[in-house]
Design an enzyme around this catalytic site. Structure first.
Site, short mmCIF file in Angstrom:
data_model
loop_
_atom_site.label_atom_id
_atom_site.label_comp_id
_atom_site.label_asym_id
_atom_site.label_seq_id
_atom_site.Cartn_x
_atom_site.Cartn_y
_atom_site.Cartn_z
N ARG A 1 0.84 -1.20 0.00
CA ARG A 1 0.00 0.00 0.00
C ARG A 1 0.88 1.25 0.00
O ARG A 1 0.59 2.24 -0.67
CB ARG A 1 -0.94 0.03 1.21
N ASP B 1 -3.85 21.29 -12.50
CA ASP B 1 -4.28 20.06 -13.18
C ASP B 1 -3.79 20.16 -14.62
O ASP B 1 -4.32 20.94 -15.42
CB ASP B 1 -5.81 19.96 -13.10
N LYS C 1 -5.39 9.44 -18.78
CA LYS C 1 -5.56 10.13 -20.06
C LYS C 1 -4.29 10.04 -20.91
O LYS C 1 -3.88 8.95 -21.27
CB LYS C 1 -6.00 11.57 -19.80
N TYR D 1 -13.36 20.19 -14.65
CA TYR D 1 -13.82 18.81 -14.82
C TYR D 1 -14.95 18.54 -13.82
O TYR D 1 -14.85 18.93 -12.65
CB TYR D 1 -12.66 17.85 -14.63
#
Length: 379
Positions: A46, A170, A195, A98
């Site tokens: 993790r 971003d 993306k 977004y």
């Protein structure tokens, strides 16, 4: 290293055990220790995993940053940044975001006592009017999703540094190939790796890059404690995708320009959003901070109601009607009901996200096939 070389080599070394050139997929949850606390730098996956660490080092190099953190999604990365804040803090952000960012800001973190100001950041000085003792963070997208506004990162960074605020950019729509916000004064760069960085529509992942060691440690604590970390297989896929990022982006930009020029002259197109046009309101800013103008385009269809917009969006053969963007395949998206469906109609329409707007992610197919598909779908 230049960008293409970093994309292929940064953070990656032949496997010391076998000499494997490609980073192995360390498909393990835990690691043997010689004694309690005596380990080889890995304890539990993790928090740390060798495949993910190679990816994080590569991501940092692409953004000219010292540190990188990979998350299981772009929203996981966004969530971690918001957890740097406390009740009563305020955030300044753009008014064209977004839909997932708008949703997590307004539906999750606003409920924890954090105030968000959604502003038109085409004039960066507007930020000064909203800064107060509670302001802690400025969050911007550029180019924005989906109306392709371009925000002057350097100008906003000058304001955030003056007021000792954290600036997050971003950079998903541009990718590190077209724009490097760290070089322009950003404190944190966020990506939906899903993306352009991944580039093949086969993984979901996010990332944060930064230079400040204290900020990295705080974010790493959140990343490990809250657990929104990706597995080794997705990390391997992202590394593989990055190796062709520079080649793909050149093709996206070349095809994007041809598609934009075709659509601008089409009688069924009322308005087109693409920062490469000289009449785009932020064209000069885009020229200053981007290396090219990318493959993301939005159009408003002329005299089209929702039914006609749906008919056109569903009438493609090469373009696929789907959410997401940045893959090698071309996609058509209807933001009002898909990616931005969580934004109230009156809010999204104020910035131009109307029912007859379509967002196009131009892929790397043969341009003649893309133009023919657009011609047929719009006819």
């Amino acid at each position: 290293m230049k960008f293409g070389t970093k994309a292929i080599h940064a953070g990656q070394h032949p496997d010391p055990t076998t000499g494997a050139v490609m980073t192995p997929i360390y498909q393990t949850s835990t690691y043997a220790q010689a004694a309690p606390g005596d380990n080889k730098g890995y304890e539990y996956s993790r928090g740390t995993n060798p495949t993910r660490k190679a990816l994080e080092d590569c991501l940092a190099a692409l953004e000219n940053a010292k540190y990188g953190l990979a998350f299981s999604s772009g929203m996981g990365a966004t969530d971690a940044v918001m957890k740097l804040l406390s009740p009563g803090d305020e955030v300044i952000t753009g008014n064209d975001l977004y839909g997932g960012s708008y949703r997590i800001f307004t539906k999750i973190f606003a409920g924890y006592g954090i105030t968000f100001h959604f502003l038109d950041l085409s004039d960066p000085t507007i930020i000064e009017e909203y800064v107060n003792k509670n302001t802690k963070l400025v969050w911007i997208e550029t180019p924005t999703n989906p109306t392709m506004q371009v925000v002057d990162i350097e100008a906003i960074a000058a304001i955030t540094k003056k007021h000792e605020l954290t600036l997050v950019v971003d950079n998903t729509f541009a990718s590190p190939y077209l724009q490097n916000p760290m070089d322009l004064g950003a404190d944190i760069v966020m990506h939906s790796v899903t993306k352009y960085i991944g580039g093949h529509s086969d993984l979901v992942m996010g990332a944060l890059m930064m230079n400040d060691e204290d900020l990295y440690k705080r974010l790493w604590f959140i990343y490990n404690a809250c657990g929104a970390t990706p597995g080794p297989m997705d990390s391997f896929l992202a590394l593989r995708g990055i190796k062709t990022l520079h080649l793909r982006m050149k093709a996206h930009c070349e095809n994007g320009r041809a598609v934009a020029e075709f659509l601008k002259l089409h009688p069924k197109v009322e308005k087109i959003y693409w920062p490469g046009f000289t009449d785009h309101p932020n064209h000069e800013v885009a020229k200053k901070q981007m290396r090219d103008f990318g493959g993301m385009i939005s159009i408003v269809l002329k005299d089209a109601g929702l039914d006609e917009t749906f008919r056109i969006a569903s009438n493609f053969n090469v373009f696929t009607l789907a959410e997401s963007l940045g893959g090698v395949e071309s996609l058509i998206n209807h933001p009002a009901t898909m990616t931005h469906g969580s934004i109230p109609k009156e809010v999204r329409e104020k910035v131009g996200v109307v029912d007859n707007l379509l967002r196009i992610s131009v892929g790397v197919e043969d341009i003649e096939d893309l133009l023919e598909d657009l011609k047929n779908a719009l006819s």
